[in-house]
Design a protein around this motif. Sequence first.
Motif, short mmCIF file in Angstrom:
data_model
loop_
_atom_site.label_atom_id
_atom_site.label_comp_id
_atom_site.label_asym_id
_atom_site.label_seq_id
_atom_site.Cartn_x
_atom_site.Cartn_y
_atom_site.Cartn_z
N GLN A 182 85.88 61.37 56.51
CA GLN A 182 84.51 61.18 56.03
C GLN A 182 84.12 59.70 55.94
N ASP A 183 85.12 58.82 55.79
CA ASP A 183 84.81 57.38 55.82
C ASP A 183 84.35 56.97 57.21
N LEU A 184 85.01 57.51 58.23
CA LEU A 184 84.60 57.24 59.61
C LEU A 184 83.22 57.85 59.88
N THR A 185 82.99 59.05 59.39
CA THR A 185 81.69 59.70 59.54
C THR A 185 80.57 58.82 58.97
N SER A 186 80.77 58.34 57.76
CA SER A 186 79.71 57.56 57.10
C SER A 186 79.47 56.23 57.80
N ARG A 187 80.53 55.62 58.33
CA ARG A 187 80.34 54.35 59.05
C ARG A 187 79.57 54.59 60.34
#
Length: 302
Positions: free
Chosen positions: A241-246
């Motif tokens: 989800q960190d990659l998603t948000s970035r």
Amino acid sequence: MEKRLSRSAMIFSLGFVFMLVCAVGAFFYGVKIGTSKTETKYEMKELKSAAVENNTPYQQQDLVSFYHTVFLPYREFLTEWDDAINDFAQGQSSNASSRLKDLADLAHSQKAEASSFDMQKSPLLGDAQSNFIRSLEQFEQAAKAAAAATVKSTDASKLQSTIEQEQSYLTAVQQSLVAQQSYYSAILKWGATVEPNIPSEYKMPKVIEIKKWSSLPLIVKNKLMADQLAARKQLTIFYPQDLTSRIDDFIASGQPSKMNLKSISAIADLLIETEAVRSGDFITNRTKLYKQELLPQLPFFS
């Protein structure tokens, strides 16, 4: 002169024929009943199997139980492992052998903790548990092998590369990423039971354009990023989800058009290779980007 059967003989013959007819009838009736019961039992078994498949308990409480009993012990180990590898990469390896032995011990204890709760009633969570446990086993072996190597060699500059070339380490990474995929797939199945517009399964296409990506629910995006990390065989301290948000933040900034980036994979490559993703990025961006998005109440989402 024609012989005639006595009255008693005739009664006996008729009785015998009657019993024979009854026996044959009872036999076929029994076969019918038995067949019917077998078919019913088989049908019930099939229905029960289908019900288990369709109603596998991916409830929020199952996801939360898995998080605390399996995922969290693994992540605690991974954090310690990542800190150690970063220190080794920076030349801080004077006590490398001792630290690696501690990591091996930690992997062993966290493996025991992750094994303490049975998640096998939920196939995806069961698979995730099994693979996280196997991953910790392989990390334990990798740490022991690296600790032995440091005793034989004083060249600390090669310690990180030595560890990352260990077959046990490579296997640990692979199993960790597969386990992560299973967990996020289970989260997606949970989402499908809450909102009808969320699919229970979604496979990453070879190319996914920005417009298509932007129309997907957040819970689908997170699962796809777990797939992306697994495809790259890349172990990261940040969450999918960190990659998603970035990626979403990058798209919102208008940078893809300026850099002529048209696919999500290309954007993910850029962000990962430039180390632009950090653990906690999702929480930072959640209010700005995902006010109305559905997610289970798990600690790493809040």
